[in-house]
Design an enzyme around this catalytic site. Structure first.
Site, PDB file in Angstrom:
ATOM      1  N   GLU A 178     -27.403  16.865 -10.633  1.00 45.10           N
ATOM      2  CA  GLU A 178     -27.708  16.940 -12.062  1.00 45.10           C
ATOM      3  C   GLU A 178     -28.190  15.897 -12.786  1.00 45.10           C
ATOM      4  OE1 GLU A 178     -24.254  18.764 -13.797  1.00 45.10           O
ATOM      5  OE2 GLU A 178     -25.161  21.151 -13.004  1.00 45.10           O
ATOM      6  N   GLU A 180     -25.497  26.512  -7.361  1.00 46.28           N
ATOM      7  CA  GLU A 180     -24.157  26.436  -8.107  1.00 46.28           C
ATOM      8  C   GLU A 180     -24.033  27.799  -8.918  1.00 46.28           C
ATOM      9  OE1 GLU A 180     -22.553  22.969  -9.999  1.00 46.28           O
ATOM     10  OE2 GLU A 180     -23.546  21.706  -8.746  1.00 46.28           O
TER      11      GLU A 180
HETATM   12  C1  GLA Z   1     -21.850  21.153 -12.416  1.00 45.91           C
HETATM   13  C2  GLA Z   1     -21.671  20.055 -11.155  1.00 45.91           C
HETATM   14  C3  GLA Z   1     -20.667  20.161 -10.177  1.00 45.91           C
HETATM   15  C4  GLA Z   1     -19.512  20.697 -11.090  1.00 45.91           C
HETATM   16  C5  GLA Z   1     -19.576  21.969 -11.807  1.00 45.91           C
HETATM   17  C6  GLA Z   1     -18.541  22.572 -12.644  1.00 45.91           C
HETATM   18  O1  GLA Z   1     -22.756  22.047 -12.183  1.00 45.91           O
HETATM   19  O2  GLA Z   1     -22.989  19.835 -10.734  1.00 45.91           O
HETATM   20  O3  GLA Z   1     -20.397  19.058  -9.706  1.00 45.91           O
HETATM   21  O4  GLA Z   1     -18.836  19.591 -11.728  1.00 45.91           O
HETATM   22  O5  GLA Z   1     -20.651  21.757 -12.858  1.00 45.91           O
HETATM   23  O6  GLA Z   1     -18.909  23.879 -13.184  1.00 45.91           O
END
Ligand code: GLA
Ligand code: ZN
Length: 671
Positions: free
Chosen positions: A149, A304
């Protein structure tokens, strides 16, 4: 991807469990039970991979990759740059960020390194190279997960200097910069590039060209950082595709530019399910699935999502029965080749110890979440053949990062909210209601692939955009532009000589003024005497009402109230072989729904579905050369019954019945 299966699994952090080897055994068994075929490894493992400077410990990682591989589980291996070890920040403080108030961060948190720091770039390059050297040829490593991210900005001296270099390259001379940014305003003229400082509440915030170029620089610098990460992998001989997990609503990086440097687009999806009716949340999530797919116009990954409740949202709600499967399937329906979770095993401590996971602290397989995950795994396994199939869209909605930056930075006409994203989404939703696939593109895209293009609030025109639109309409395209479009150039300087810039003849009008409404005010837009068949008598509008002077365009609807009652609010102009429409005000959703139904007919956009799609049902199509895969998902609360055409039912009921959150996937052979 394209291996005839959909990726299923998620972020796995075994580095947190190295002192408890039993956990790994449990995990491997659970993965098998849940149909897991892919895990992302090493995202935040730097401190275990290089515990002391120059001392690399990769054996534990190799052991885990091997153990997974023996069980047929592939790895998306991460580069660990998202969080760095303590020793590095202590020894080389330049890796830490400085905020816009010029305060330097302490060690802590994550995603907070300086993107310019040569030292950080070197350290990241080194560990990436070594990881790729060791694992780049491992048959179990299928893809690289570049950092995590990416986002944020740093205002340290290194970044300031890099920004000045970036500007010098772009403008060559300080006079050219002054001219582009219109710095004669308030006597903010620069004498030298050395005087340029990034925007700050302590300093400059009134030169919009500076703000825009700072956004571009931060975006470019992040993309450059990412490219260097990828270069290191390639230099070490790793040939696998790379991805970077992106975030929804995130404005900091021009994702369309970033996407050019990765092989597979992916994103992290955390909608607040059950906050609003599920069909509304589904519709908003669909938009981001389509943004991410459109970045490369290729299958993407939902890298994710949460199999239970998150722990960082204001209220972390459990997922009701059926929600996990429905959310995963929705990503596939919109063109994903995999649906993955954060996280496989719930951590014992730290900020995310209560974040939903496939495997709970309890460890067992008899939890509701585990059963949901296992059932979803079975479902995706049955749909393996859709992997690699494409999403073909003939309708596009523009959503442009540079335009977004300009709208956010500019002052007026409504500092209490211009609602750009909402304006884009209204066009998007209206098209999706018709059951047609939609691409979300920016101004750099070729428009000629589309029959219908909506350009909501394109306030900033990038160089040459007007020409692209002109050609598109001239050759027969159906085009919709809304209020507050074509106002400024790429430096947020106003176009002279009338707007929408370069399109006044295409649209058959000139915009004269724009009225901003208070939150509690509204106006109406009504049919003219001629009327437009298919539209209601009147609709409401809020926030912004543009007043235009027609010059060739036909007025289809007019304002109902205020001193501009009777002036045009919806216009149509024939230009070349196409038609251009102009929507003058921030109209309610129903207006777009009705208008786009008419225009879709004009554009020959056809949904594969002959009948009206019930509210709450999402319809998307993926296609291979041989077949169309029609996904129907009922996000509405009521059970629906659809008359299905002939064809193979890959999942769901043949009689067309779908209860809340149920789905049907049909395979229709191409004739
Ligand atoms: C983000 C991060 C993950 C985790 C999630 C939790 O998407 O990339 O490492 O912290 O949030 O929802
Ligand atoms: Zn910096």
């Amino acid at each position: 991807m394209k291996d005839g299966y959909l990726m299923y699994g998620g972020d796995y952090n075994p580095e947190q469990w190295l002192s408890m080897p039993k956990a790994l055994e449990t995990d491997l068994a659970r993965f098998e039970e849940a149909g897991i075929n892919t895990v992302s490894l090493g995202i935040f493992a730097w401190a275990k991979l290089e515990p002391r400077e120059g001392e690399f410990c990769f054996d534990w990682m190799e052991n885990i990759i091997n153990r997974l591989y023996e069980r047929g589980i592939s790895v998306i291996l991460a580069t660990p740059s998202g969080a760095r070890p303590h020793w590095m920040a202590d020894k080389y403080p330049e890796v830490l960020r400085v905020n816009e108030m010029r305060q330097k961060a302490l060690f802590g948190a994550r995603h907070n390194h300086c993107m310019t720091s040569p030292l950080y770039r070197e350290k990241v390059g080194q560990i990436n190279y070594l990881l790729a050297e060791r694992f780049g040829n491992h048959p179990g490593v299928k893809m690289w997960h570049i950092s995590n991210e990416y986002g944020g900005e740093c205002h340290c001296e290194l970044c300031q200097q890099a920004f000045r270099e970036w500007l010098k390259k772009k403008y060559q001379t300080i006079d050219a910069l002054n001219d582009a940014w219109c710095t004669a305003f308030w006597s903010h003229t620069y004498d030298d590039f050395e005087q340029v400082e990034s925007p700050s509440p302590l300093g400059e915030t009134s030169i919009m060209g500076l703000i825009l170029d700072w956004h571009r620089f931060v975006s470019d610098q992040t993309i450059d950082f990412m490219e260097k990460e990828i270069d290191a992998l390639r230099k070490a001989g790793a040939g696998q595709p790379v991805t970077a997990n992106l975030m929804y609503h995130f404005g900091g990086i021009d994702y369309f530019r970033l996407a050019q440097k990765i092989d597979v687009a992916s994103w992290d999806s955390y909608p607040t399910w059950h906050k609003k009716p599920e069909w509304e949340t589904a519709r908003d999530t669909a938009f981001w699935h389509d943004v991410i797919r459109s970045l490369k116009r290729k299958p993407f990954l939902m890298l994710e999502s949460c199999p239970g409740a998150t722990n960082w949202q204001g209220v972390s709600k459990l997922k009701k029965p059926g929600m996990v499967a429905a959310a995963s399937l929705q990503s596939i329906a919109h063109g994903a080749d995999g649906a993955l979770y954060f996280q496989m095993r719930k951590s014992r401590g730290g900020e995310e110890k209560f974040h939903g996971a496939v495997i709970d602290h309890y460890d067992g397989n008899d939890t509701r979440t585990f059963r949901d995950v296992a059932e979803t795994g079975e479902m995706l396994a049955r749909l393996g053949e859709v992997s690699g199939t494409e999403t073909c869209a003939r309708a596009a909605v523009l959503y442009d990062w540079e335009n977004r930056w300009a709208l956010e930075g500019s002052k007026g006409p409504r500092n209490d909210g211009l609602y750009y994203e909402e304006c884009v989404e209204k066009s998007y939703r209206a098209l999706r209601r018709l059951g047609v696939n939609v691409d979300v593109i920016d101004q750099t895209f070729d428009l000629s692939d589309y029959r219908f293009v909506a350009a909501p609030m394109e306030y900033l025109f990038r160089p040459g955009f007007e020409k692209k639109v002109r050609d598109y309409v001239e050759k027969g395209g159906i085009f919709v532009m809304t209020y507050w479009s074509g106002v400024v150039d790429e430096n947020d300087c106003c176009f002279l000589g009338g707007t929408p810039y370069g399109l006044m003849d295409v649209l058959g009008l000139r915009s004269e003024e724009i009225d901003a409404l208070y939150d509690w005010e509204e106006n109406t837009v009504c049919q003219t005497e001629e009327g437009l068949a298919g539209m209601k008598e009147s609709y409401t509008c809020k926030y912004l009402c543009q007043l235009v002077k027609p010059d060739g365009a036909q007025t289809l609807m007019v304002y109902g109230k205020d001193f501009y009652a009777g002036l045009p609010a919806l216009l149509k102009n024939d230009f070349g072989k196409g038609h251009a429409y102009y929507v003058c005000a921030d109209m309610e959703q129903g207006f777009y729904d009705d208008l786009y139904r008419i225009l879709a007919g004009e554009a020959g956009l056809r949904s594969p579905w002959p009948e009206e799609i019930p509210e709450g049902v999402e319809l998307t199509v993926r296609s291979s050369r041989e077949a169309d895969y029609v996904f129907l998902q009922n996000f509405g609360r009521e059970t629906v019954e659809l008359k299905l055409p002939e064809g193979e039912v890959l999942m769901g009921s043949r009689d067309g019945r779908m209860e809340h959150l149920e789905a049907i996937v049909l395979k229709l052979e191409r004739g």
